[in-house]
Each structure stands twice: as C-alpha cells, then as structure tokens.
Design a protein around this motif. Structure first.
Motif, short mmCIF file in Angstrom:
data_model
loop_
_atom_site.label_atom_id
_atom_site.label_comp_id
_atom_site.label_asym_id
_atom_site.label_seq_id
_atom_site.Cartn_x
_atom_site.Cartn_y
_atom_site.Cartn_z
N LYS A 53 0.72 -1.11 0.14
CA LYS A 53 0.11 -0.06 -0.05
C LYS A 53 0.77 1.13 0.12
O LYS A 53 2.09 1.25 0.66
CB LYS A 53 -1.04 -0.01 1.38
CG LYS A 53 -1.83 -1.29 1.37
CD LYS A 53 -2.58 -1.48 0.10
CE LYS A 53 -3.54 -2.70 0.21
NZ LYS A 53 -4.13 -2.86 -1.00
N TYR A 85 3.80 -1.68 3.21
CA TYR A 85 3.63 -0.23 2.98
C TYR A 85 4.92 0.43 2.30
O TYR A 85 5.71 0.05 2.44
CB TYR A 85 3.22 0.79 4.22
CG TYR A 85 1.97 0.16 5.11
CD1 TYR A 85 0.88 0.64 4.61
CD2 TYR A 85 2.03 -0.60 6.05
CE1 TYR A 85 -0.23 0.25 5.30
CE2 TYR A 85 0.92 -1.04 6.95
CZ TYR A 85 0.04 -0.42 6.46
OH TYR A 85 -1.43 -1.01 6.96
N HIS A 416 -2.58 1.57 10.70
CA HIS A 416 -2.68 0.45 10.06
C HIS A 416 -3.93 -0.27 10.38
O HIS A 416 -4.88 -0.72 9.82
CB HIS A 416 -1.62 -0.48 10.75
CG HIS A 416 -1.57 -1.96 10.16
ND1 HIS A 416 -1.37 -2.26 8.94
CD2 HIS A 416 -1.88 -2.89 10.99
CE1 HIS A 416 -1.64 -3.60 8.88
NE2 HIS A 416 -1.97 -4.12 9.95
#
Length: 438
Positions: A53, A85, A416
């Motif tokens: 992400k 991430y 998160h």
C-alpha cells in the motif's frame, strides 16, 4: 517536477464558497464540483489480500522538525510492517505549485530571522475565518497542481506533518469523491501552542503530541473520536539506550543554526575549563544545522575544552547519546528527542507562537531551565558537571518519566488499524476525470 500556476476560470467570488468560506464577503451560493469516476470492475476485497500500500507523507522543510517526524513515521512503518507499506515523503507544494507555496522554506527562514513579523503573521492567521480565506484563495490558484501531485503517487494513506498541508489536499479528495476511499491523518508536530491550521474536521485522525494540543483540537470542533494523544513521533533509534562516557553538553540552534550559538559556545568553553587544575571538566558538541557560515567560524576558533563542530545532522541519536545535557531553542522535536534520552534541557530561545508554550512544558515538568543569557547558560552547565550533579540526575529522571518513545509506533499501528477498518481501501479509483476542468 514543477508545474506553473493556472489562471482560475472562475472569480474568487465564485470559488471561495467551494472551500467552505461563506457568509463573510461573498455570496452564500455554492457550486458543486462535478467529478466522473470510471467504474472499477474489481470488487472491494480485504486489505490483507492486496500487495504493498502507498503511504504519502506531506511535509515541508520549514525547520527541521517536520522532515524528522516524517522520517520517523517512515522508519516505524518499515520496522513494524516491513514491505506491506511503501512510504513516500514529498513536499507537494515545492514540487508542484508556485508562489507563495513553492517558496515556503525561504519565507520561513526570513520570518524566523525577524520574529516580530512571524508573531504578527501567526496571530493574524489564527482566526478560522482568516486562514480559511487565505487557504481558499491559494486553492483557487493551485488546487489542480495539488491534485496532480497527490494523484501521481496513488496513495492509499496520506499523512500530513505540516499545518498547511491539511485543507487543500482534503478538499481535493472531497472533490474527487475519495474521502471515503483514502485515509487522511494529521500528525501535529507542535508540542503545545499550535496554530489552528493543524485542525480539519475531514481528517480521519488527528495525532496530538500532548493533552494541551488535544484540548485545542476539541475546542476547534474536531470530534473526540478522531483525536489520539500518542506523543511526538521520534525516530525509533532514539528508543535504544546509550550510556554516555564523558560529561558533555550538546549545543544546538535548530535546523537553521539560529540563536546565540557562537556566544554560548564561547561561554561554555570558558566555564567548562578548570583554571586551578588547568584541565577541562566537560566537553561540547555544537550542531550548526544548515548555517555553514556559523560552522566555519566556530571551526576557526581555538577552544579550551574538547569541541566537535557539526553541520546538519540526520543521526542526532548518536550525538545525544554521547551527552549529558542539551542547550537548544524550544523546538518540539528536539525537546521530545532530548526527553527520550533523559537529557536535562536549557532552552535559550523560542519562535513566538507555536514554540512559546514549550518553555513552561520543560520548566514546570522539572526537566530543564530557560535563559537567554549565554553566560547564565554556561554557569548552569558548569554547576551540573561539578557541584550540582544531583540536580542534573533528578532532571534526567524527570525527562525519562514524561518521554513518549513509543509515540511513533502508536501512530503507525493506529493508522494500520484504521486502514483495515476501511474495507474498500484496496480499490481506490484513481482513474478519474479532472475535477477542475471546464
């Protein structure tokens, strides 16, 4: 990448209502922004089934604290979640817009050299109606450029660590229909007295470094459910203990090397040299930041004690770990880092407005002192290293008690968790028609 400003096709009179500025000088009628979303053929899946992400951190080098917080959050994401991430740190204003946003760094340097002007600007833009008009006018000129900057990185999560990087990005997300798709959070990097531009009710989270900032946010209309008090995000390496070997004082002037650094260094050199025994009782490390002229001047001087002169440092934990106390202006990031290290603090100046409240925060918690006098500063350090070691130890213990070394991890864990709660995060529709055409 730099894009030139576009000429608004609508007058300011018609544009300002789109930014929530109504009933002041302009008509209350509001034009709705039209956007076209292409159908996404994929169903919204759970976040865990998707690949990396994108996290976009918005910052500006107006002082060293914003970048330090951004890098701390990036490092914490990496330590906590590995490759789940991809964190990108960007100054979208500098890279995509024009004056005055593109020149904020130089403007900041000018203002902190003329603090009376900074104080006037801080107070003048504090009322909500005042900064709303100012930001709306900027958005009228640069919203399209900001949109381009944001969309280039296709972020699933946007984190702002600068007070001027909430409103326009959030307006862009709103116009593009992405407020419920993209997570937007604000991490306040001012410790106590912060500007009201930090607060925007559309942000999913507001991470506050102190209860005082949280109270200000609530008073400004931010929902309590969106506010978290975790402390200031500090680089994870500051959480690792390091025992100093020699009595040493760390002298700093912030990222720009401002304040009476030279006079203070000379006074410390005199006070930390025992004339009777003809030997030093301490050593000194001076961090000059980006002030190369200051570093050059200090390196040319002769010192009575061991001295290290450094420029702009990215690994401050190494130098703080070698010291017993710190002399600095009242920057919130430096204060938070010093507390984690258990360093008693001597504050020798502050920027009016956001840093003023940091003085009582340090003094009232018994973690340091405030004086503008270089000679008084040198006297205090000399006593801490000789006749008042107990006071130095007590202040060090107090600093560790109020330190919040887990703050940066609390922030990224909460982001998160927020991302997992957003079930549609994995299908952010970035193939959109421009919101600002026509």
């Amino acid at each position: 990448m730099v894009m030139t400003a576009f000429s608004p096709r609508r007058s300011i009179r018609k544009v300002l209502p789109r930014y929530g500025v109504q009933g002041l000088f302009f008509s209350s009628s509001q034009n709705r922004v039209k956007y076209i979303m292409q159908d996404d053929e994929e169903e919204a899946g759970s976040m865990g089934k998707e690949s990396t992400k994108n996290v976009l951190i918005l910052m500006s080098d107006t002082g060293g604290g914003h970048r330090a917080s951004a890098e701390a959050i990036r490092d914490a994401f990496q330590l906590q979640y590995g490759d789940a991430y991809k964190v990108i740190i960007k100054d979208v204003w500098k890279e995509y817009t024009g004056w005055p946003l593109r020149n904020m760094e130089n403007q900041y340097k000018f203002f902190i050299k003329h603090v009376h002007l900074w104080r006037a600007a801080f107070l003048a833009t504090s009322p909500k109606w005042s900064h709303s008009i100012y930001l709306a006018a900027l958005a009228a000129f640069y919203a399209k450029e900001v949109e381009t900057g944001l969309m280039e990185y296709k972020p699933h999560i946007i984190i702002s660590v600068h007070p001027l990087m909430q409103h326009i990005p959030l307006w862009v997300l709103k116009w593009k229909g992405l407020l419920k798709k993209v997570i937007f959070v604000t991490v306040v990097t001012d410790l106590t007295t912060c500007h009201r531009t930090w607060f925007n009710s559309m942000a999913n989270r507001l991470y506050c470094p102190s209860e005082e900032v949280a109270k200000r946010a609530l008073q400004d209309g931010i929902e309590e459910s969106r506010v978290r008090v975790f402390g200031l995000p500090i680089r994870p390496s500051f959480y690792q203990a390091m025992d100093p070997e020699l009595p040493a004082v760390l002298l700093m002037g912030g990222g720009e090397g401002m304040g009476p650094v030279k006079k203070t260094a000379e006074a410390l050199s005199d006070s930390l040299f025992d004339k009777e025994q003809d030997k030093p009782i301490g050593q000194m490390i001076v961090i000059c930041g980006r002030n190369e002229a200051l570093a050059t001047t200090l390196r040319s001087l002769e010192w009575k004690i061991p001295v290290q002169i450094r420029g702009f440092e990215k690994q401050m934990e190494k130098w703080m770990g070698a010291c017993d106390c710190i002399v600095t202006k009242a920057g919130p990031g430096t204060i938070a880092e010093a507390l984690i290290r258990g360093l008693p603090i001597i504050l020798n100046g502050y920027i009016p407005g956001q840093e003023k409240g940091n003085i009582p925060f340090v003094v009232d918690n018994g973690t340091g002192m405030f004086t503008r006098s270089p000679s008084k500063t040198a006297e205090i350090v000399s006593e801490w290293f000789s006749t008042k070691k107990d006071e130095l130890k007590r202040m060090s213990e107090n600093a560790k008690k109020i330190a919040q070394p887990e703050a940066v991890f609390d922030i990224v864990r909460d982001i998160h968790d927020l991302a997992w709660q957003k079930g549609t995060l994995s299908t952010v529709p970035y193939k959109l028609a421009s919101s600002f055409s026509g």
